[in-house]
Design a protein around this motif. Structure first.
Motif, short mmCIF file in Angstrom:
data_model
loop_
_atom_site.label_atom_id
_atom_site.label_comp_id
_atom_site.label_asym_id
_atom_site.label_seq_id
_atom_site.Cartn_x
_atom_site.Cartn_y
_atom_site.Cartn_z
N LEU A 5 0.92 -1.30 -0.02
CA LEU A 5 0.04 0.06 -0.08
C LEU A 5 0.95 1.25 -0.01
O LEU A 5 0.64 2.26 -0.83
N VAL A 6 1.74 1.24 1.03
CA VAL A 6 2.85 2.48 0.96
C VAL A 6 3.40 2.57 -0.60
O VAL A 6 3.72 3.79 -1.00
N GLU A 7 3.96 1.63 -1.02
CA GLU A 7 4.57 1.68 -2.47
C GLU A 7 3.70 2.11 -3.47
O GLU A 7 4.05 3.20 -4.35
N GLU A 8 2.43 1.68 -3.60
CA GLU A 8 1.56 2.30 -4.57
C GLU A 8 1.08 3.50 -4.54
O GLU A 8 0.89 4.38 -5.36
N VAL A 9 0.65 4.06 -3.28
CA VAL A 9 0.35 5.48 -3.16
C VAL A 9 1.40 6.35 -3.35
O VAL A 9 1.43 7.50 -3.77
N SER A 10 2.70 5.94 -2.82
CA SER A 10 3.83 6.72 -3.02
C SER A 10 4.26 6.99 -4.50
O SER A 10 4.65 7.96 -4.90
N ALA A 11 4.28 5.67 -5.23
CA ALA A 11 4.71 5.60 -6.78
C ALA A 11 3.84 6.48 -7.35
O ALA A 11 4.19 7.09 -8.47
N ALA A 12 2.37 6.63 -6.91
CA ALA A 12 1.53 7.49 -8.02
C ALA A 12 1.73 8.84 -7.63
O ALA A 12 1.00 9.78 -8.33
N GLY A 13 2.33 9.24 -6.42
CA GLY A 13 2.78 10.54 -6.31
C GLY A 13 1.66 11.44 -5.42
O GLY A 13 1.69 12.51 -5.17
N TYR A 14 1.06 10.69 -4.56
CA TYR A 14 0.13 11.25 -3.53
C TYR A 14 0.37 11.12 -2.33
O TYR A 14 0.77 10.03 -1.69
N THR A 15 0.56 12.28 -1.70
CA THR A 15 1.07 12.38 -0.16
C THR A 15 -0.01 12.61 1.02
O THR A 15 0.19 12.52 2.16
N GLY A 16 -1.25 13.10 0.34
CA GLY A 16 -2.15 13.24 1.33
C GLY A 16 -2.71 12.32 2.56
O GLY A 16 -2.82 12.43 3.55
N PRO A 17 -3.21 11.25 1.85
CA PRO A 17 -3.66 10.02 2.80
C PRO A 17 -2.52 9.35 3.86
O PRO A 17 -1.49 8.87 3.17
N ALA A 18 -2.40 9.86 4.92
CA ALA A 18 -1.24 9.49 6.00
C ALA A 18 -1.78 8.01 6.29
O ALA A 18 -1.71 7.83 7.62
N PHE A 19 -2.24 7.01 5.40
CA PHE A 19 -2.23 5.90 5.70
C PHE A 19 -1.33 5.11 6.82
O PHE A 19 -1.60 4.29 7.44
N ALA A 20 0.06 5.44 5.92
CA ALA A 20 0.99 4.68 6.76
C ALA A 20 1.03 4.88 8.29
O ALA A 20 1.58 3.98 9.24
N VAL A 21 1.10 6.31 8.61
CA VAL A 21 0.89 6.55 10.06
C VAL A 21 -0.24 5.72 10.75
O VAL A 21 0.12 5.09 11.93
N HIS A 22 -1.26 5.69 10.44
CA HIS A 22 -2.37 4.76 10.76
C HIS A 22 -1.84 3.37 10.92
O HIS A 22 -2.09 2.63 12.26
N ASN A 23 -1.51 2.53 9.85
CA ASN A 23 -1.21 1.33 9.65
C ASN A 23 0.07 0.93 10.45
O ASN A 23 0.02 -0.14 10.96
N LEU A 49 11.65 1.75 8.54
CA LEU A 49 11.64 0.96 7.41
C LEU A 49 10.50 1.29 6.37
O LEU A 49 10.57 1.48 5.16
N THR A 50 9.51 1.85 6.94
CA THR A 50 8.36 2.02 6.35
C THR A 50 8.61 3.53 5.28
O THR A 50 8.33 3.69 4.14
N GLN A 51 9.52 4.45 6.04
CA GLN A 51 9.79 5.46 5.26
C GLN A 51 10.78 5.18 4.15
O GLN A 51 10.75 5.70 3.11
N ALA A 52 11.78 4.21 4.49
CA ALA A 52 12.56 3.86 3.40
C ALA A 52 11.78 3.05 2.11
O ALA A 52 12.32 3.21 0.95
N VAL A 53 10.76 2.33 2.54
CA VAL A 53 9.85 1.74 1.33
C VAL A 53 9.25 2.81 0.48
O VAL A 53 9.14 2.73 -0.65
N ARG A 54 8.88 3.77 1.03
CA ARG A 54 8.24 5.06 0.54
C ARG A 54 9.13 5.84 -0.44
O ARG A 54 8.88 5.97 -1.61
N SER A 55 10.40 6.02 0.00
CA SER A 55 11.60 6.52 -0.48
C SER A 55 11.92 5.74 -1.73
O SER A 55 11.99 6.49 -2.90
N ALA A 56 11.84 4.46 -1.86
CA ALA A 56 12.35 3.66 -3.03
C ALA A 56 11.42 3.87 -3.81
O ALA A 56 11.50 3.75 -5.09
#
Length: 386
Positions: free
Chosen positions: A74-92, A245-252
């Motif tokens: 989920l983190v990868e797909e939302v990040s790769a699409a270029g959308y940063t609004g939904p902070a699902f990663a904070v929640h999840n 690690l989640t932040q690294a996944v997003r950055s990648a």
């Protein structure tokens, strides 16, 4: 071509679901959310209905009982699409794991099912004006008073701060104790004494609300304590590895996406009778970036696998966060250069990615803190061998 073997067919099917959700529920509205400074609560309910929240939460608490790779996907797909609004990663990835790992049965039953459904939105209350990476320096106090705790203090830079219903909050309960005497609490934000401050104006992440929070004699029951009293620092250290690690996944994911946007652009951009892709400088620059991004992806997937096996330690988490944060910033900067003036226009994803990238070297522990963790581990290893 790098073959990723970490994710299976079931994760790919989930990615397809996420992409459809992005296309229908995020992409058409994200520009407006950037102007608003936050996403609507309804998006969270839709995400819950689509099965995007709490994938790894056990079924008895409303989740799918799936592995954590679904959350990373989920983190990868939302990040790769270029959308940063939904902070699902904070929640999840940051709030629910604390409740699941350290909460009482009553706490897990009370909070996790509505969080999975998107009815309750979670936030993590750690950072203060004088305490960022140095968690032991926090000043927010929780003092025991009979069957309650009374909380006073301030938090800042809190993602989901304007819309959160549940806050995992770190407070000092015994300032003289080892580890800073920190305790964690599950705080319901409808309690008297909880005050949301202003929504902060940021350089990037424009659609993701970030806020100041204030606590003025806010009284919570003793049952709000999460884990042992004064034991919060150890709990934070256990879960910070997952956050990093989640932040690294997003950055990648962002680095890969930015590189592909740039490749597509230079193939079409005409200059001096040829495309920008025909210039050797362009080819060499993109070759360098492709190599670095591939190395970053391999290291990230390695750390994800270590996490899945329960073997990711704080040092490796610091290294992957350090390397991918630096890579993220470097890639979007050099890719923007190849867009020329268009790269400076907000309508282009690369411009927004450039603004969004800067926080990665600060959030979740600054890169200087990561270097300190890694450096100290080197000398500990030497001491262990001697």
């Amino acid at each position: 071509m790098l073959e990723r073997t970490l994710y299976g067919p079931e994760h790919q099917a989930f990615r397809d679901t996420v992409r459809r959700f992005i296309d229908t529920e995020i992409a058409p509205f994200h520009a407006q959310w950037e102007r608003d400074g936050q996403v609507p609560r309804e998006l969270w309910r839709k995400a819950g209905a689509a099965g995007l929240l709490g994938c790894s939460i056990p079924e008895e608490y409303g989740g799918a009982g799936a592995d954590a790779l679904f959350n990373f996907a989920l983190v990868e797909e939302v990040s790769a699409a270029g959308y940063t609004g939904p902070a699902f990663a904070v929640h999840n990835e940051m709030v629910m794991p604390y409740i699941l790992a350290f909460g009482s049965e009553a706490q897990k039953q009370r909070y996790l099912p509505p969080m999975v459904r998107g009815e309750l939105i979670g936030a993590l209350g750690l950072t203060e004006p004088q305490a960022g990476s140095d968690l032991k320096g926090m000043r927010t106090r929780a003092e025991r008073d009979g069957d309650s705790y009374v909380i006073n203090g301030q938090k800042t830079f809190i993602s989901n701060g304007q819309i959160c219903d549940v806050l995992v909050l770190a407070c000092k309960t015994d300032p003289g104790a080892a580890g800073g005497g920190i305790s964690l609490f599950i705080v319901e934000t409808n309690r008297p004494g909880f005050v949301r401050g202003k929504r902060l104006e940021k350089l990037g992440l424009k659609a993701q609300d970030t806020s100041e929070l204030f606590f003025d004699n806010m009284r919570v029951p003793a049952s709000a304590l999460l884990g042992p009293e004064h034991g919060g620092f150890k709990l934070l250290m256990k879960n910070l590895a997952q956050e990093r690690l989640t932040q690294a996944v997003r950055s990648a994911a962002v680095a890969e996406a930015a590189l592909q946007w740039t490749i597509d652009h230079v193939k079409e951009r005409k200059m001096f009778g040829q495309t920008l892709a025909d210039f050797q400088n362009t080819q060499f620059k993109l070759a360098e970036l492709k190599t670095e991004v591939t190395v970053g992806r391999v290291f990230t997937d390695h750390c994800v696998r270590q996490f899945m096996d329960g073997k990711l330690d704080g040092t490796d988490a610091a290294m992957v966060k350090l390397w991918l944060s630096e890579l993220h910033g470097r890639v979007v900067d050099q890719c923007l250069q190849l867009f020329g003036g268009w790269g400076y226009m907000w309508e282009y994803p690369i411009a927004r990615a450039y603004a969004d990238a800067r926080i990665t070297r600060i959030a979740g522990g600054s890169i200087e803190t990561m270097k300190s963790i890694i450096g100290k581990s080197l000398f500990k290893a030497d001491a262990a061998r001697s």
